[in-house]
Design a protein around this motif. Structure first.
Motif, PDB file in Angstrom:
ATOM      1  N   PRO A  34       1.532   7.818  15.715  1.00 44.01           N
ATOM      2  CA  PRO A  34       2.359   7.518  14.537  1.00 44.01           C
ATOM      3  C   PRO A  34       1.822   8.203  13.285  1.00 44.01           C
ATOM      4  N   THR A  35       2.729   8.670  12.452  1.00 40.03           N
ATOM      5  CA  THR A  35       2.322   9.332  11.212  1.00 40.03           C
ATOM      6  C   THR A  35       2.091   8.338  10.085  1.00 40.03           C
ATOM      7  N   ILE A  36       2.680   7.155  10.209  1.00 44.53           N
ATOM      8  CA  ILE A  36       2.611   6.160   9.140  1.00 44.53           C
ATOM      9  C   ILE A  36       2.006   4.857   9.673  1.00 44.53           C
ATOM     10  N   THR A  37       1.055   4.332   8.948  1.00 46.19           N
ATOM     11  CA  THR A  37       0.563   2.978   9.187  1.00 46.19           C
ATOM     12  C   THR A  37       1.053   2.126   8.027  1.00 46.19           C
ATOM     13  N   GLN A  64       1.001  10.431  -5.060  1.00 52.71           N
ATOM     14  CA  GLN A  64       0.939   9.053  -5.555  1.00 52.71           C
ATOM     15  C   GLN A  64       2.151   8.251  -5.100  1.00 52.71           C
ATOM     16  N   VAL A  65       3.331   8.881  -5.149  1.00 53.40           N
ATOM     17  CA  VAL A  65       4.554   8.194  -4.710  1.00 53.40           C
ATOM     18  C   VAL A  65       4.482   7.905  -3.216  1.00 53.40           C
ATOM     19  N   LEU A  66       4.017   8.876  -2.436  1.00 49.57           N
ATOM     20  CA  LEU A  66       3.887   8.677  -0.991  1.00 49.57           C
ATOM     21  C   LEU A  66       2.909   7.545  -0.677  1.00 49.57           C
ATOM     22  N   GLU A  67       1.778   7.535  -1.364  1.00 49.40           N
ATOM     23  CA  GLU A  67       0.779   6.483  -1.148  1.00 49.40           C
ATOM     24  C   GLU A  67       1.354   5.111  -1.484  1.00 49.40           C
ATOM     25  N   TRP A  68       2.050   5.024  -2.607  1.00 49.10           N
ATOM     26  CA  TRP A  68       2.641   3.750  -3.032  1.00 49.10           C
ATOM     27  C   TRP A  68       3.680   3.272  -2.030  1.00 49.10           C
ATOM     28  N   TRP A  69       4.552   4.178  -1.570  1.00 51.80           N
ATOM     29  CA  TRP A  69       5.600   3.804  -0.613  1.00 51.80           C
ATOM     30  C   TRP A  69       4.991   3.279   0.686  1.00 51.80           C
ATOM     31  N   ILE A  70       3.960   3.951   1.189  1.00 46.94           N
ATOM     32  CA  ILE A  70       3.313   3.503   2.427  1.00 46.94           C
ATOM     33  C   ILE A  70       2.638   2.153   2.212  1.00 46.94           C
ATOM     34  N   ASP A  71       1.909   2.011   1.111  1.00 45.56           N
ATOM     35  CA  ASP A  71       1.217   0.749   0.831  1.00 45.56           C
ATOM     36  C   ASP A  71       2.186  -0.417   0.657  1.00 45.56           C
ATOM     37  N   GLN A  72       3.403  -0.104   0.230  1.00 48.99           N
ATOM     38  CA  GLN A  72       4.412  -1.146   0.045  1.00 48.99           C
ATOM     39  C   GLN A  72       5.148  -1.482   1.339  1.00 48.99           C
TER      40      GLN A  72
END
Length: 458
Positions: A213-216, A252-260
């Motif tokens: 998976p690319t996203i956790t 930053q947007v990518l990090e925030w979206w994943i963390d959310q």
């Protein structure tokens, strides 16, 4: 891994060798042309050597280019024709050397066809290679405008969705997907899936590629996608391997979206936007997430100037709250206020946002007029005779943010109404009949409401 590294090592010689076949073959063609034009036969041997060197260097260049293409640095859709035309040039150049070392055995038309093909392939290959390295419009970027309009590749329409209505902005579709599309789809789309990864198909996006998976969801630092785009640029696993990398804001947007939670269908209003990200969202997407006073969100045409002047004659001091805002700051400065005079303000009621009757003879029942000002955000009634009855009318003012009741006759009974005014942020109760303890209790129950009560002397 050793074999892969060695093939990459050889592939990177492609830019070094690529100019050799161009030089040798063009020189061979020019010497042939000059020999025919001047009827010189003594150059046959050196021309043959030029063809041989051109063919050999074309073969070596094609091999290195093939190895370089296999590293995955270049998207297949960009290098397909460059790759195969390069192979074709190497073959035709080799055929040209074989034919032209004994030209009398072959027809003149065949020799000419070979020469023309080689020249055309050199031109096309040179252009394709330059476009891959420098961009499709590099050659004509500074050409005269008529040539640009004729020759330049039309830019894609990158106009995104209308983001002016922030409550309808989809985080993935409107904010994340656009930069993934421009910087990742060349290698990871429905057409090309390097590493078995498809970011264009949402189902396959979630499944990931050969490395899992690319996203956790909930943890950007554990997500393979985030790791790859934040590696040092010289790392072999850095993504994208060529072209423009993700900007700091996009990361930053990518990090925030994943963390959310990395959900595909969430609106920006569904997620918690950190204070750190708010300026990024405003800068990149033009979405202002800062909570503004109500008066800054209201858009009205200017009030009728004749009506405003008439009210000034009645004793009202009237000013605009800003050069680009039509809402009004009004206070009464006359000698004696009447209900009729106050009622005149109903003619411009939607424009009244800051209103002061401080120190006037306003009566409780007159406050019912004030309750009809739909955009009222600040009300000053300090040093008047108003009581709890006046406060009862104020519950109709859903946008009221500041209320000054200093030095009035209000008591503890009004606190239940004050508590229920939805957007009230500050209330002044000092020197009124409200008890200190009850005011402090109101403050404690409503941490977002500032209650100014002064200091208890008990």
């Amino acid at each position: 891994m050793i074999a892969l590294d060695f093939s990459t090592f050889l592939g990177r010689f492609h830019p070094l060798f690529v100019h050799l076949p161009i030089g040798f073959l063009i020189l061979a063609l020019l010497m042939e042309w000059f020999q025919i034009r001047k009827h010189v036969n003594s150059w046959h041997q050196i021309i043959n050597y030029m063809w041989l060197l051109g063919a050999l260097s074309a073969l070596i260049t094609a091999l290195c280019g093939w190895l370089l293409a296999n590293t995955g640095i270049y998207p297949e859709n960009e290098i397909f024709w460059h790759r195969w035309l390069g192979v074709g040039l190497a073959i035709i150049a080799s055929l040209g050397w074989w034919i032209k070392k004994e030209p009398k055995k072959y027809k003149k038309s065949l020799r000419n066809i070979i020469s023309v093909l080689v020249m055309l392939l050199l031109l096309v290959e040179g252009h394709l290679g330059g476009s891959i390295t420098h961009g499709a419009n590099y050659l004509v970027e500074y050409a005269p405008k008529p040539f640009q309009e004729f020759l330049m590749t039309s830019a894609q329409d990158n106009t995104g969705s209308d983001l002016s209505q922030k409550d309808s902005v989809k985080v993935f579709e409107n904010m994340v997907l656009p930069f993934l599309e421009s910087k990742c789809f060349a290698c990871h789309s429905n057409e090309t899936q390097r590493g078995g990864l498809n970011l264009e198909d949402l189902t396959l996006f979630s499944e990931g590629g050969e490395n899992g998976p690319t996203i956790t969801a909930g943890s950007a630092l554990e997500s393979e996608l985030f790791k790859r785009v934040t590696l040092p640029g010289k790392n072999n696993k850095f993504m994208p391997p060529r072209g423009e990398p993700l900007t700091y804001d996009e990361i930053q947007v990518l990090e925030w979206w994943i963390d959310q939670g990395a959900e595909m269908d969430k609106l920006i209003s569904d997620l918690t936007v950190t204070d750190k990200l708010k300026p990024v969202v405003k800068r990149v997407y033009g979405i202002d997430l800062e909570i503004k006073p109500w008066y800054e969100t209201v858009e009205l045409n200017p009030a009728d100037s004749l009506m405003v002047n008439k009210l000034r004659e009645e004793g009202f001091v009237i000013n605009n709250i800003g050069s680009e805002n039509s809402l009004l700051d009004i206070r009464f400065s006359g000698n004696s206020l009447t209900r009729e005079t106050l009622s005149e303000l109903l003619k411009i009621k939607e424009y009244v946002t800051w209103f002061s009757l401080a120190g006037t003879n306003v009566k409780d029942e007159w406050v019912s007029i004030i309750s009809q000002f739909p955009n009222l955000t600040r009300l000053e009634l300090q040093k008047t005779e108003v009581s709890d009855n006046s406060v009862a009318y104020l519950k109709e003012l859903e946008h009221l943010e500041s209320l000054n009741l200093y030095g009035t006759n209000v008591t503890d009974s009004c606190l239940s109404v004050i508590r229920d005014i939805p957007h009230l942020k500050r209330v002044y109760l000092w020197n009124s009949k409200v008890s200190f303890d009850r005011a402090r209790a109101l403050q404690k129950e409503n941490p977002d409401l500032v209650v100014e009560i002064g200091v208890s002397l008990k």
